[in-house]
Scaffold this active site. Structure first.
Site, PDB file in Angstrom:
ATOM      1  CB  THR A  94      -0.904   0.058   1.246  1.00  0.00           C
ATOM      2  OG1 THR A  94      -0.080   0.093   2.406  1.00  0.00           O
ATOM      3  CG2 THR A  94      -1.837  -1.131   1.315  1.00  0.00           C
ATOM      4  CB  CYS A  95       0.286   4.563  -1.434  1.00  0.00           C
ATOM      5  SG  CYS A  95       0.463   3.876  -3.071  1.00  0.00           S
ATOM      6  CG  ASP A  96       0.122   4.242   5.566  1.00  0.00           C
ATOM      7  OD1 ASP A  96       1.200   4.465   6.185  1.00  0.00           O
ATOM      8  OD2 ASP A  96      -0.983   4.552   6.024  1.00  0.00           O
TER       9      ASP A  96
END
Ligand code: PLP
Length: 376
Positions: free
Chosen positions: A323-325
């Site tokens: 994920t983009c976290d």
């Protein structure tokens, strides 16, 4: 390592990451607990893995259930289990949920405050309550801190208040912290519990039950004592602190019941470096913290990982999710050794993933589906 799971994965069409739980292992775990503590009732902690197949199996084996919400109570009742086999073990409940549980027939409730006793007295009169006492969780890899329980001196007041409010002051509970490798943790907690029993006796109230919680470990990378060692240590502590007047007892294994029964299959999406001379590779998987591996938070739980290239030379890797976290990194402070030959597209098996994976999976962070689950 379950051959049945490997076989299932070999036959499965590749539909993305998933966890597979082998019910043969869950059955074995239940029987091991029942044998190690023959006079103790087993209440499976439903939150560890509420898959209907697991609940149904445990129901058929005679298990009882520790539930934290009306939703979990309904899942257990759906197996056909009688409500008398349910403990509403959360100390934080809405009054309307207590009322609902009472309508369903639940008569055993956890408390750790007089405020919670008042709610139960209003809508579940005559029920049994047990008071949770604080436990420091030392020695646990996933400690439960100060969120649940009260000081033992306060527990006596809470139980006396329950007694005066038309409830049955039934006993005391504690949880020594999850993934607890220290056998002595139960000794300290049982000593405290016995103190509450004595104090209540001086107030003319006879407690009957000690709920010894969960905490029984799963073997991840480090070795842990087996369930029989826990059984012996707990029985010894019970006789040390209660003499020949043993209370009735409950354990609530979650992780220890299902942890080693499950495996996750995941795919390597990318292997890259941050600079040309970087000697630590970044390995990105198709699942991460938000798709079942939340217990890697602070790198607390270190899962064993199998690759198709085991045996080849290894090197340290940072392991991360897709994920983009930026918190979606599994192991970085202590990098994970993986084969140098590992390639994009390889399938990895993450072992001992039967507990706290599906329940920790987010609904659709970044459009990634929640962790798929199969129970075989
Ligand atoms: C989560 C929980 C358990 C299970 O703990 P494990 O360490 O997974 O065995 C047991 N009892 C209560 C009250 C819990 O909240």
């Amino acid at each position: 390592m379950s051959e049945r799971i490997r076989e299932f994965l070999r036959r499965r069409a590749d539909e993305g990451p998933c966890v597979v739980v082998d019910t043969d292992i869950v059955r074995e775990n239940y029987l091991t607990f029942a044998k190690a503590l023959p006079d103790t009732s087993v209440y499976y902690a439903v939150k560890a893995n509420p898959a209907p197949e697991i609940l149904t199996l445990l129901e058929s084996l005679g298990s009882s259930f520790d539930c934290a919400s009306v939703g979990e109570i309904e899942m257990v009742l759906a197996t056909g289990a009688d409500a008398s086999r349910i403990s509403y073990g959360n100390t934080i409940k809405k009054e309307r949920d207590i009322a609902r549980a009472f309508e369903y027939g639940v008569r055993l409730f956890a408390v750790d405050s007089v405020e919670e006793v008042d709610k139960i007295a209003r809508v579940a009169s005559g029920s049994r309550v047990f008071c949770r006492v604080l436990c420091d969780g030392v020695g646990a890899e996933w400690p439960l801190s100060r969120k649940f329980g009260c000081a033992p001196e306060m527990a006596a007041d809470v139980l006396e208040h329950a007694h005066r409010s038309g409830l049955e002051a039934h006993g005391v509970s504690f949880h020594v912290g999850s993934q607890q490798a220290n056998l002595g943790a139960w000794d300290a907690a049982l000593s405290m519990a016995a103190g509450v029993f004595r104090e209540m006796a001086t107030r003319g109230i006879e407690l009957k039950m000690v709920n010894m919680g969960g905490g029984f470990p799963t073997r991840y990378l480090k070795d842990v004592p087996g369930v029989p060692s826990y059984g012996e240590a707990i029985f010894r502590a019970l006789t040390d602190h209660f003499g020949n007047r043993l209370p009735s007892t409950i354990i609530e294994p979650g992780r220890g019941m299902v942890g080693n029964a499950g495996m996750i299959e995941t795919e390597v999406v990318l292997i890259s470096k941050k600079s040309a001379d970087d000697d630590v590779r970044w390995v990105f998987l198709d699942i991460g913290k938000f798709h079942g591996l939340a217990e890697t938070m602070d790198e607390a739980i270190r899962y064993p990982i199998r690759t198709p290239r085991d045996g080849d030379l290894t090197a340290p890797c940072v392991l991360a999710g897709p994920t983009c976290d930026s918190v979606d990194v599994l192991y970085e402070k202590t990098p994970y050794e993986l084969p140098v030959s590992l390639s994009i597209g390889d399938k990895l098996l993450i072992e001992a993933c039967g507990a706290y994976t599906t329940t920790y999976s987010s609904v659709g962070f970044n459009g990634f589906a929640p962790l798929a689950s199969y129970v075989i």
